[in-house]
Scaffold this motif. Structure first.
Motif, mmCIF file in Angstrom:
data_model
loop_
_atom_site.group_PDB
_atom_site.id
_atom_site.type_symbol
_atom_site.label_atom_id
_atom_site.label_comp_id
_atom_site.label_asym_id
_atom_site.label_seq_id
_atom_site.Cartn_x
_atom_site.Cartn_y
_atom_site.Cartn_z
ATOM 1 N N PHE A 41 0.851 -1.192 0.000
ATOM 2 C CA PHE A 41 0.000 0.000 0.000
ATOM 3 C C PHE A 41 0.889 1.245 0.000
ATOM 4 C CE2 PHE A 41 -3.215 -2.967 1.395
ATOM 5 C CZ PHE A 41 -4.430 -2.391 1.075
ATOM 6 N N LEU A 62 -3.940 0.471 -2.329
ATOM 7 C CA LEU A 62 -3.303 -0.794 -2.715
ATOM 8 C C LEU A 62 -2.615 -0.590 -4.062
ATOM 9 C CD1 LEU A 62 -3.134 -3.922 -2.113
ATOM 10 C CD2 LEU A 62 -5.061 -4.142 -3.681
ATOM 11 N N ILE A 118 -0.478 -6.524 -5.374
ATOM 12 C CA ILE A 118 -0.924 -7.705 -4.619
ATOM 13 C C ILE A 118 -0.333 -8.929 -5.283
ATOM 14 C CG2 ILE A 118 -3.140 -7.727 -5.932
ATOM 15 C CD1 ILE A 118 -3.266 -8.757 -2.394
ATOM 16 N N LYS A 149 1.456 -8.502 -8.382
ATOM 17 C CA LYS A 149 0.781 -7.862 -9.522
ATOM 18 C C LYS A 149 0.440 -6.412 -9.191
ATOM 19 C CE LYS A 149 -1.593 -12.139 -10.897
ATOM 20 N NZ LYS A 149 -1.684 -12.836 -9.558
ATOM 21 N N ARG A 156 -1.474 -2.962 -9.076
ATOM 22 C CA ARG A 156 -2.892 -2.606 -9.148
ATOM 23 C C ARG A 156 -3.018 -1.104 -9.324
ATOM 24 N NH1 ARG A 156 -5.833 -6.183 -10.722
ATOM 25 N NH2 ARG A 156 -7.682 -5.913 -9.420
ATOM 26 N N ILE A 157 -3.958 -0.719 -10.131
ATOM 27 C CA ILE A 157 -4.200 0.706 -10.358
ATOM 28 C C ILE A 157 -5.620 1.015 -9.903
ATOM 29 C CG2 ILE A 157 -5.079 0.472 -12.744
ATOM 30 C CD1 ILE A 157 -3.360 2.963 -13.451
ATOM 31 N N LYS A 158 -5.799 2.164 -9.246
ATOM 32 C CA LYS A 158 -7.155 2.591 -8.885
ATOM 33 C C LYS A 158 -7.563 3.645 -9.897
ATOM 34 C CE LYS A 158 -10.813 3.840 -6.312
ATOM 35 N NZ LYS A 158 -11.465 4.490 -7.451
ATOM 36 N N GLU A 197 -7.135 -1.340 -18.196
ATOM 37 C CA GLU A 197 -8.144 -1.479 -17.145
ATOM 38 C C GLU A 197 -9.355 -0.581 -17.340
ATOM 39 O OE1 GLU A 197 -8.150 -3.139 -13.976
ATOM 40 O OE2 GLU A 197 -6.294 -4.265 -14.240
#
Lengths: 588, 588
Positions: free
Chosen positions: B45, B438, B441, B444, B446-448, B581
């Motif tokens: 994070f 985050l 994970i 991998k 991760r994109i928000k 994404e």
């Protein structure tokens, strides 16, 4: 029958609330009083505010219980004294002062106060503190600190409740943005007093017995890359048991075992797709023949990892399934995925709870979401036990009073609001300007003059009463000198503006309520037995007081000021003292 | 030589900072992760903010020590677990989860962070938190809470320091208006980190070793009705010793005994009156022949009870005599009374400290007061050992950044500012919007995603560096993927705006500084031995970082944004993931 004993309260909730949680000048003044022998003279201070916060016309008084906890335990420990002794400010102090300080407590102090959760108004003291000068001076900063923020948050919460109306749930979500740990914990507590229903803050839940609420964050959705994560881990739970998203039927009946929940969810998604994704223009869609639903419910745009996340969350909380639906796209992905999982839960005998929206236009999205729920209900018809009508829609993005007001005007289908930053930090006004003013010393009333009339204090020890009209609404607060008889129901009295002599009115109160209650009497053993200082009493009182207020005093836009007045006698006394003390200017 | 050991820090300063000081959804998510077996997956994070507060272009990062204290002691006690178990949210939880929870701590977690007191910029994470998903998720709310307000106050304080300049003292006086007890205590702490010199808050002084300051309030002056109070009490001190305002000579020489201090003060008042109250028009007055002083120093208008109060305070603190001079009228009463007592102190060998102004036009009043001091000095001439030139003028009424800025423009003679409400509640912006996202994970990234480009997170585990130019100023912060080699001094690199592809620049840094330092490594035993988490290190770092900044980045009006960029490789990676994404809209 023996009289019920007064009692001492346990320590403050925050261990930083020591006798040293004060401004340095309290100690230096205490020393100077002690040094010149005036420390034991009887003194009276008023704790009051001068202006309602948030451009409103009322304030909710809170923080009394915490003040009484502080007063109950006020004492300088040897460690407190050792610290002060070593500071430069103490280097010229007579060491015997510290022996005196070590013996000091609030056993000679008295506090009269309005009750916690009461609606209160400017200039009418919230608390009257009396006792030896040194003691009542020493507690100043801490009492102000404990009342200021408490009353500010309670007022803010009550205002949110007023705008939101009684029908929706209000949840306090502010911990992460609060001003420090107990900015968070206190906010939860006083938001509850002001009319919130629950908090996300577990520590506040534990400390004060406030209901706690919460589901999952965006990170929960993001942490699922797809179904394969759950399968890769062979869905073993923390104890190593293979788990593969299995769910027992709600009834507990093993013959109704729901089996592989993933398969069930995918089946439900397919069922919903068939039922809902009709071709555009077929007329099944929106009210005006517009084909909203086919567009919004195209399952090919839903995010599969979001569906996996919802499914795994539902298996963990089959009875508490409330999904955050805006990680990818509310209407294209979140809501359809939610419905698939909700339908799967229903087929296992569980009632899904609803969705949470955390971004976008909450009016539009909530209404659209509700429409999708209704449409799904209609399309699935009798196959759906209970339907989707009772589903909650929680909204939680940067909400504050104005947003609630505007949502109400634009229309929405939200059943609960999660409110954080704006509520707990009181964005519109992050401090309430409470002050603590000396009003009497050695029996002599003292007035604090100021160029600004609003800042002039009302001298002397006073009583205050709330006057009610026949229909039950309070019409005016009135202050009287300590020696005056209280106003009486049915008896006409002249009430005067404390400073502007031309403002006055005769009032015949239908009912008279004294505003002050003995809250602390050191000599009698502390907090009177009959004083309920609990959070539930305060919360109920706040709701009752606000319900009693005339609507125009508490409305959001341009509220009417509530009248605060003084008796004829007190008015004359103030004006005499004022003329005696104020220097005459000389303009040459 | 054995390697220095990492260590655990003591508990948080506020005892409310328990493992339960978190949002409920951390526990529900933890259960869901545990239930579906994904709880132990490695996750990362980022804790970051997206916008500098107060319309500024920099932020001071603070709160790290407190975070590390929290992490050091993070553990669910049996009482914590008993509370959660009984809440409705836990009713459907597998009881074995609680056994698992009871064993959980931060021993598998790592934290890399910018150093406390550092100047930091939007989007560059302040902290990177890595470890098992369940643990790094559980600490989210508390870390945010401990960083948000700390950084906000430190930034606010640093901004006040910048506007005030290095020459004046800045004192934090906010406790009474702070958002709860540790709103006050934390404000004192982080205001000190940001460049304040002292606090009025004794508890904060004790907890953090911050210098404490304070003199007296208006109530001290009001509590004196006249000399007769002191005489009526026969000036017995708290021990019953007769005291009658007696003062020993500073030298301790009994032959120089000052005797009755009241008589001395009255003599000094008379001396000053003779020296200063010359007839108007005599030319002794103001610079332009205007007879300011005769008007302002008419002793017949001074308040005798104020003079008595000053005298009694001076006897208590002959070496710390700083008088609040605005209880009645600054120039007509407070300053003349102060001078009389100051002169009396001088004749006893003591140096008076100065005056405090707490109302009115601080520019005008401070300049006038200084002029009176100068005039008194000139009129009394050689009789005055040391003179009145070094007297302090402290100002303390509703001061904030804008007021400091405007005082500087209008001119003033203030040597110290006491700043309360606006500083500690951060009136201009009471919350810093830190978030915890985050970014990876199970290896991998991760994109928000978000409609708002500013809210898109930068995926993956990253490093960040500050690039400096030859003259020493930082020119840009740059983030790189975890696998990229760090930028090197003297080597040209392409730096790109993370989201706007057209914004890019080649930079040849003269010096490169890594922004992250290992702050916690559970496996190695905790906080690395070499990490100094103390308040003094943070305070020095803050001052040094701000001094290094180019002036236009930190100026009060229209500051220039400081550049935050990513490497070419990270830029391309973000944009690829973004395209993968983000759903393609469909407008029909």
């Amino acid at each position: 029958m023996p009289r019920k004993r007064a009692r001492l309260l346990p320590p403050c909730h925050n261990s930083l609330t020591t006798a040293l949680l004060m401004d340095t000048y309290q100690i230096t003044m205490a020393y100077a009083y002690w040094k010149n022998g005036t420390h034991a003279r009887p003194a009276a201070f008023d704790l009051l505010f001068r202006k309602n916060p948030f451009n409103g016309e009322f304030t909710v008084f809170a923080g009394l219980e915490e003040c009484l906890r502080f007063v109950s335990n006020f004492r300088f420990t040897p460690a407190d004294i050792a610290y002060v002794k070593n500071e430069p400010i103490a280097h010229s102090m007579d060491p015997r002062f510290f022996d005196y300080l070590a013996r000091l407590d609030c056993s000679e102090m008295r506090v009269d106060a309005q009750l916690e959760g009461s609606v209160a108004f400017p200039r009418v003291p919230l608390m009257r503190v009396e006792g030896p000068l040194i003691v009542v001076q020493l507690v100043e900063t801490t009492l102000l600190n404990l009342v200021n923020y408490a009353s500010l948050v309670a007022t803010n919460a009550a205002r949110h409740r007023l705008v939101a109306g009684p029908g929706v749930q209000l949840l306090e979500f502010g911990l992460r943005r609060a001003q420090g740990p107990d900015g968070g914990v206190s906010a939860s507590r006083y938001a509850y007093v002001g009319g919130f229903d629950a908090t996300s803050n577990l520590e506040a839940g534990r400390q004060f017995g406030i209901p706690v609420k919460g589901t999952h964050a965006h990170s929960y959705v993001q942490a699922h890359v797809g179904w394969e994560d759950l399968e890769a881990s062979e869905s073993r739970d923390g104890e190593g048991n293979v788990n593969v998203l299995r769910l027992d039927h709600a009834s507990g009946d093993p013959s109704l075992r729901c089996g592989d929940f993933k398969r069930l969810v995918l089946e439900c998604a397919s069922k919903l797709r068939d039922a809902l994704c009709v071709p555009a223009g077929s007329g099944v869609g929106g009210d005006n023949g517009e084909a909203l639903l086919p567009e919004t419910l195209r399952w090919n745009a839903t995010n599969e990892s979001e569906l996996a996340a919802f499914a795994s969350y539902a298996v963990a909380f089959p009875r508490g399934f409330l999904a955050l639906v805006d990680t990818y796209d509310v209407l294209k992905s979140g809501v359809p995925n939610f419905l698939a999982v909700a339908l799967a839960l229903k087929s296992c005998g569980y009632e899904p709870v609803g969705v949470r929206l955390d971004s976008g236009d909450l009016s539009y999205l909530s209404l659209k979401t509700r429409k999708v729920f209704e449409h799904a209900q209609a399309a699935l018809g009798t196959r759906l036990a209970g339907g989707f009508g009772a589903l909650q829609i929680v909204a939680s993005n940067d909400i504050h009073e104005e947003v609630l007001h505007s949502l109400k005007q634009h229309g929405h289908a939200i059943t609960a609001f999660g409110i954080g930053t704006n509520l707990v930090t009181c964005l519109r006004q992050p401090a309430l300007g409470c002050v603590y003013k000396l009003v009497e010393i050695d029996g002599k009333p003292r007035i604090k003059l100021s160029e600004d009339v609003e800042k002039v204090t009302i001298p002397g020890r006073k009583h205050a009463y709330r006057l009610f009209l026949k229909k039950g609404e309070p019409v005016m607060d009135v202050m009287l000198g300590d020696d005056e008889p209280p106003p009486r129901a049915g008896e006409r009295m002249l009430c005067r503006h404390p400073f502007i002599s031309s403002k006055r009115a005769y009032v015949v109160p239908w009912r008279v309520e004294p505003l002050y209650h003995r809250a602390w009497d050191g000599a009698e053993g502390g907090v009177p037995a009959e004083l309920d200082v609990g959070i539930d009493a305060a919360r109920e009182r706040c709701a009752a007081h606000i319900a009693m207020m005339r609507e125009d005093h508490v409305r959001f836009v341009n509220p009417t000021p509530y009248k605060v007045s003084v008796s004829e006698k007190l008015h004359d006394f103030i004006h005499k003292l004022w003329l005696d003390e104020a220097p005459v200017g000389e303009i040459v």
